[in-house]
Motif scaffolding. Structure first.
Motif, PDB file in Angstrom:
ATOM      1  N   SER A 291      -5.403   3.871   2.766  1.00 14.47           N
ATOM      2  CA  SER A 291      -5.677   4.480   1.473  1.00 14.47           C
ATOM      3  C   SER A 291      -4.381   5.039   0.905  1.00 14.47           C
ATOM      4  CB  SER A 291      -6.718   5.603   1.597  1.00 14.47           C
ATOM      5  OG  SER A 291      -6.130   6.755   2.182  1.00 14.47           O
ATOM      6  N   PRO A 292      -4.304   5.257  -0.432  1.00 14.55           N
ATOM      7  CA  PRO A 292      -3.097   5.830  -1.030  1.00 14.55           C
ATOM      8  C   PRO A 292      -2.762   7.211  -0.477  1.00 14.55           C
ATOM      9  CG  PRO A 292      -4.502   4.892  -2.710  1.00 14.55           C
ATOM     10  CD  PRO A 292      -5.290   4.884  -1.442  1.00 14.55           C
TER      11      PRO A 292
ATOM     12  N   GLY B 224       3.233   1.829  -8.116  1.00 12.60           N
ATOM     13  CA  GLY B 224       1.872   2.328  -8.129  1.00 12.60           C
ATOM     14  C   GLY B 224       1.241   2.079  -6.776  1.00 12.60           C
TER      15      GLY B 224
ATOM     16  N   ASN C 117      -2.390   2.414  -5.035  1.00  9.49           N
ATOM     17  CA  ASN C 117      -3.785   2.650  -5.382  1.00  9.49           C
ATOM     18  C   ASN C 117      -4.716   2.037  -4.344  1.00  9.49           C
ATOM     19  OD1 ASN C 117      -2.243   1.936  -8.226  1.00  9.49           O
ATOM     20  ND2 ASN C 117      -3.539   3.751  -8.389  1.00  9.49           N
ATOM     21  N   SER C 118      -5.972   2.457  -4.427  1.00  9.71           N
ATOM     22  CA  SER C 118      -7.005   1.811  -3.620  1.00  9.71           C
ATOM     23  C   SER C 118      -7.367   0.477  -4.247  1.00  9.71           C
ATOM     24  CB  SER C 118      -8.256   2.694  -3.533  1.00  9.71           C
ATOM     25  OG  SER C 118      -7.979   3.887  -2.847  1.00  9.71           O
ATOM     26  N   ASP C 119      -7.666  -0.491  -3.423  1.00  6.19           N
ATOM     27  CA  ASP C 119      -8.085  -1.810  -3.883  1.00  6.19           C
ATOM     28  C   ASP C 119      -9.273  -2.228  -3.044  1.00  6.19           C
ATOM     29  OD1 ASP C 119      -8.205  -4.800  -4.030  1.00  6.19           O
ATOM     30  OD2 ASP C 119      -6.496  -4.485  -5.367  1.00  6.19           O
TER      31      ASP C 119
ATOM     32  N   ASN D  37     -13.538   0.021  -9.540  1.00  5.80           N
ATOM     33  CA  ASN D  37     -12.249  -0.590  -9.843  1.00  5.80           C
ATOM     34  C   ASN D  37     -11.854  -1.588  -8.763  1.00  5.80           C
ATOM     35  OD1 ASN D  37     -11.911   0.989 -12.155  1.00  5.80           O
ATOM     36  ND2 ASN D  37     -10.999   2.653 -10.984  1.00  5.80           N
TER      37      ASN D  37
END
Length: 558
Positions: free
Chosen positions: A152-153, A166, A168-170, A186
């Motif tokens: 996780s970020p 950047g 981020n979570s994906d 997202n």
């Protein structure tokens, strides 16, 4: 919509309540049982595109389109079609447990495929058989030590030297699982049960990302290889990428004390952008150099990476881990594509006189392997002699062409035909395959290879000026479906080039694959390579791909 193309023998599919439309391949015949059990059976030959009854009688055909199939009925389809389940079946499907229906396909036991002529002892093949069926898989990464998992970020900290980043979570391809979350809209839909860490950067960026928390155990990575797992999503791969290892009390991307090594993409090949799978890159621990004053490599507590890029890009990062390097000394594999006659008349004579095994990759095997001697191509009997008398491996390549235009199910059926030919001839090395001219890693047909073979070898020809930058591949193999090979161009590569690469193999205790397309007994690059290997027997082994797998297995669990 349920796709029945490319199914495997004995596969049963539960269609649930959605029986309205099912896509099938050309030549399909579907029988709906007359009982309320709702079981559909058929006998299928994937090469000739025809279906057979249980007694082996070929069933007739009809054109494609939308075909209605009712309970107790059989329909034969000549082209790809949509089967519409209507009438009595629609009423019956709601009878029974949850109104569900099982679908079972059973192929005809033995059929004779197209494209094979003049080959003795070849009476047919079993559809959907796989080279994996009788070959042990690769060993993976035994005794793995995870140095940093990027789940996780919030698990990392970053430093931006230039540009921007950047993190981020994906949720599109979760690397690790987590509690089901219906709010993660997202990058992956309305609900997920896992995530990956996505790193994106702008042009002209120089960034560092590192796991922010020490592991509870300090790991000794000496004598290990260090790997990173990632997946390129978009843009361009980083121009450079280094792995950083941090020791006790000196963690974090802002630390001035760490060990660093460049992750050279395999033989300078770039990462595949937009691929459906993760890629693994590896580097020996001996390549790491100290920056500042880190602690010893016997006490690594976390890891990170630095990337520089002149272009925009985005990738998922999974973890950085280490596992023991398995080879006690270097290994070289010498391969010959297409199995031209000079593989028998020249390559075998040079290597056989020194006791070295090779790997033959018969290209377009159904089209080029002859039943009787030929001035251009090898015969099946000659390949058998290479295997049984000289210890060569007969690996896999194309079936009937290196420029296939058939559908993916038809292409998969050809892989089955290839396997059957190998079984009929007693060739035992077909589990290891090779990409070829018009089918490369990341192409649509790549998944068929991954389903059919336990490993796939790539092929790259590099200029003489590139050779100083090439490195052996580490073992265990980072990516079994991207085994790196050096394509020897005998018009530009010299004996000195070959010998310099062997020296790198010896120093790194890694593996390098040399692949030839046509040789003579006095070809300088070929003769220079074999003679140098003969002189370096105490430091490097000449093996086949299968022998390397066996060697890894024996060392991995010793």
């Amino acid at each position: 919509m349920n796709d029945w193309q490319g199914f495997k023998a004995g596969m049963t599919r539960d269609l649930g309540a959605a029986l309205e439309a099912v896509a099938v391949g050309a030549g399909a015949a579907v029988t709906v049982a007359a009982t309320a059990k709702d079981r559909i059976q058929a006998l299928f030959d994937p090469n000739d595109g025809k279906w057979y009854s249980k007694d082996g009688t070929q069933l007739g055909g009809m054109g494609g389109g939308s075909v209605a199939v009712q309970q107790g009925d059989t329909q034969i389809v000549g082209q790809a079609s949509a089967l519409s389940f209507t009438g009595p079946l629609q009423a019956v499907q709601n009878v029974g447990a949850a109104g569900r229906a099982d679908v079972t396909f059973t192929p005809q036991s033995v059929v004779t495929p197209f494209g094979v002529t003049g080959i003795p002892n070849y009476g047919g093949y079993h559809p959907f058989s796989s080279p994996r069926a009788s070959n042990l898989p690769l060993v993976g990464f035994p005794k793995r030590k995870v140095l940093a998992m990027f789940f996780s970020p919030t698990s990392v900290n970053t430093v931006i030297n230039s540009g921007n980043i950047g993190v981020n979570s994906d949720y599109t391809d979760p690397f690790v699982g987590e509690t089901w979350n219906s709010a993660n809209a997202n990058y992956g839909g309305s609900a997920t049960n896992g995530q990956s860490m996505r790193v994106s950067w702008i042009a002209n960026s120089d960034i560092v990302v590192a796991r922010a928390v020490e592991n509870t155990v300090a790991y000794d990575v000496t004598g290990n290889n260090v790997y990173v797992q990632l997946k390129m999503l978009s843009g361009s791969p980083p121009g450079t990428m280094q792995i950083r290892l941090y020791t006790t009390g000196q963690i974090g991307s802002a630390s001035a004390n760490y060990w660093q090594a460049e992750v050279v993409y395999p033989f300078n090949a770039t990462l595949k952008v937009g691929a459906t799978y993760w890629q693994t890159l590896g580097v020996p621990a001996s390549n790491f150099t100290a920056v500042g004053a880190p602690g010893p490599l016997t006490a690594v507590v976390t890891a990170g990476f630095r990337i520089t890029s002149s272009d925009v890009g985005a990738m998922l990062v999974g973890n950085i881990f280490a596992c023991p390097a398995l080879l006690k000394r270097g290994a070289v594999i010498i391969g010959f594509d297409d199995c031209r006659q000079d593989t028998w008349t020249a390559a075998m004579r040079v290597m056989g006189s020194r006791g070295f095994p090779g790997v033959a990759y018969p290209g377009a095997v159904a089209s080029v392997i002859r039943g009787t001697p030929d001035q251009y191509q090898m015969t099946a009997k000659q390949l058998t002699r290479l295997q049984n008398e000289f210890g060569w491996q007969i690996a896999s390549q194309a079936w009937d062409t290196e420029a296939p235009t058939d559908s993916l199910p038809e292409f998969a059926a050809k892989m089955s035909a290839m396997r059957a030919l190998y079984e009929a001839e007693g060739w035992r090395g077909g589990a290891d395959g090779s990409y070829f001219s018009n089918v490369s890693m990341g192409s649509a047909r790549d998944k068929v290879f991954r389903d059919a073979f336990r490993s796939m070898r790539s092929f790259n020809i590099y200029s003489a000026g590139t050779i100083p930058y090439l490195r052996p591949e580490v073992v265990p193999t980072p990516d079994p479906y991207n085994l790196q090979a050096f394509g020897v161009d005998t018009s530009i590569h010299t004996a000195a080039h070959m010998q310099g690469l062997v020296d790198k193999v010896i120093a790194a205790k890694g593996v390098m694959r040399f692949v030839f397309h046509g040789v003579a007994e006095n070809t300088p690059a070929f003769l220079g390579l074999v003679d140098y290997l003969d002189a370096q027997r105490a430091n490097v082994d000449v093996v086949t791909e299968a022998q390397l797998v066996d060697q890894q297995r024996g060392l991995a669990f010793s």
